[in-house]
Design a protein around this motif. Sequence first.
Motif, short mmCIF file in Angstrom:
data_model
loop_
_atom_site.label_atom_id
_atom_site.label_comp_id
_atom_site.label_asym_id
_atom_site.label_seq_id
_atom_site.Cartn_x
_atom_site.Cartn_y
_atom_site.Cartn_z
N TRP A 98 4.60 0.21 -3.37
CA TRP A 98 3.13 0.35 -3.43
C TRP A 98 2.48 -0.12 -2.14
CZ3 TRP A 98 1.65 -1.71 -8.98
CH2 TRP A 98 2.06 -0.78 -9.94
N LYS A 99 3.06 -1.15 -1.52
CA LYS A 99 2.48 -1.70 -0.29
C LYS A 99 2.47 -0.69 0.85
CE LYS A 99 6.85 -3.72 1.08
NZ LYS A 99 7.67 -4.89 1.00
N SER A 100 3.28 0.35 0.77
CA SER A 100 3.34 1.34 1.86
C SER A 100 2.10 2.23 1.90
CB SER A 100 4.60 2.21 1.74
OG SER A 100 4.48 3.13 0.68
N TRP A 101 1.38 2.32 0.79
CA TRP A 101 0.17 3.14 0.77
C TRP A 101 -1.08 2.37 0.31
CZ3 TRP A 101 -1.66 3.43 -4.21
CH2 TRP A 101 -0.73 3.30 -5.24
N SER A 143 1.20 -12.10 -12.55
CA SER A 143 2.06 -11.35 -13.46
C SER A 143 1.37 -10.05 -13.82
CB SER A 143 2.31 -12.14 -14.74
OG SER A 143 3.03 -13.31 -14.46
N ILE A 144 2.14 -8.97 -13.91
CA ILE A 144 1.59 -7.68 -14.32
C ILE A 144 2.43 -7.12 -15.46
CG2 ILE A 144 0.57 -7.11 -12.08
CD1 ILE A 144 3.00 -5.24 -11.58
N LYS A 145 1.81 -6.23 -16.23
CA LYS A 145 2.49 -5.57 -17.33
C LYS A 145 2.01 -4.13 -17.38
CE LYS A 145 2.89 -5.59 -22.35
NZ LYS A 145 2.45 -6.25 -23.58
N ILE A 146 2.94 -3.19 -17.49
CA ILE A 146 2.56 -1.80 -17.68
C ILE A 146 2.26 -1.62 -19.16
CG2 ILE A 146 3.26 0.62 -17.50
CD1 ILE A 146 5.05 -0.24 -15.16
N SER A 147 0.99 -1.44 -19.48
CA SER A 147 0.58 -1.41 -20.88
C SER A 147 0.50 -0.01 -21.46
CB SER A 147 -0.76 -2.12 -21.05
OG SER A 147 -1.76 -1.47 -20.28
N GLN A 174 6.68 1.61 -20.30
CA GLN A 174 5.67 0.86 -21.05
C GLN A 174 6.25 -0.47 -21.50
OE1 GLN A 174 3.31 3.22 -23.66
NE2 GLN A 174 2.74 1.49 -24.94
N GLY A 175 5.51 -1.53 -21.26
CA GLY A 175 5.97 -2.87 -21.62
C GLY A 175 6.67 -3.62 -20.50
N ALA A 176 7.02 -2.91 -19.43
CA ALA A 176 7.69 -3.57 -18.30
C ALA A 176 6.77 -4.60 -17.67
CB ALA A 176 8.12 -2.54 -17.26
N THR A 177 7.35 -5.69 -17.23
CA THR A 177 6.59 -6.76 -16.58
C THR A 177 7.10 -6.96 -15.16
OG1 THR A 177 8.06 -8.46 -17.43
CG2 THR A 177 6.09 -7.96 -18.75
N GLY A 178 6.25 -7.59 -14.36
CA GLY A 178 6.63 -7.86 -12.98
C GLY A 178 5.61 -8.75 -12.31
N ARG A 179 5.57 -8.66 -10.96
CA ARG A 179 4.68 -9.49 -10.15
C ARG A 179 3.99 -8.62 -9.12
NH1 ARG A 179 3.71 -14.31 -12.03
NH2 ARG A 179 3.06 -15.01 -9.98
N LEU A 180 2.77 -9.01 -8.79
CA LEU A 180 2.03 -8.35 -7.72
C LEU A 180 1.33 -9.43 -6.89
CD1 LEU A 180 0.15 -5.11 -7.66
CD2 LEU A 180 -1.08 -7.11 -6.87
N LYS A 181 1.52 -9.35 -5.57
CA LYS A 181 0.86 -10.27 -4.64
C LYS A 181 -0.17 -9.47 -3.86
CE LYS A 181 0.15 -13.86 -1.90
NZ LYS A 181 -1.28 -13.90 -1.69
N SER A 200 5.01 -6.03 -4.61
CA SER A 200 4.95 -5.72 -6.04
C SER A 200 6.36 -5.43 -6.53
CB SER A 200 4.02 -4.53 -6.30
OG SER A 200 4.34 -3.44 -5.46
N SER A 201 6.62 -5.79 -7.76
CA SER A 201 7.95 -5.58 -8.32
C SER A 201 7.88 -5.51 -9.84
CB SER A 201 8.90 -6.71 -7.91
OG SER A 201 8.43 -7.94 -8.45
#
Length: 137
Positions: free
Chosen positions: A26-29, A59-63, A44-51, A36-37
């Motif tokens: 995502w950082k490339s655009w 913390s992020i979650k694809i809802s 759906q339901g996947a979690t990760g991190r975004l700086k 981000s990871s």
Amino acid sequence: MSLHRSIQINAAPEKIFAEYTNVADWKSWDPEVLSSSLDGIFRQGATGRLKPRNGLSASIKISEINTNRSFTVESKLPLCIMKFTHELIQEGDTTKVTHGVEFHGPLAFLFSKIIGKQIYESFPVTLEGLKKKIESA
């Protein structure tokens, strides 16, 4: 509160959605994203991190995911949930891409005032970055 901006991209929704699923890139655009990871695959339901460029790692979650049409990423704030929406609508040979931010919960009004405007004002640069990446590939 909900804030949205759109752009036309000369590509099919499938090509754009494929770019979204590459979360680490995502950082490339998006110049607002430093990193981000996801902990696993884009689902759906996947979690990760975004700086973000300005702010703390979150913390992020694809809802929600509607493959090749839309997805939503959530991040929790104190007494508020911030949702980033991404929508793709095919219009002939182009796709209308809309990014939005929504705030929900008891402190939604406060966070929308504190960070909502800044996020909204960053959308044109983010959308142009996505357009450039997609159309130059």
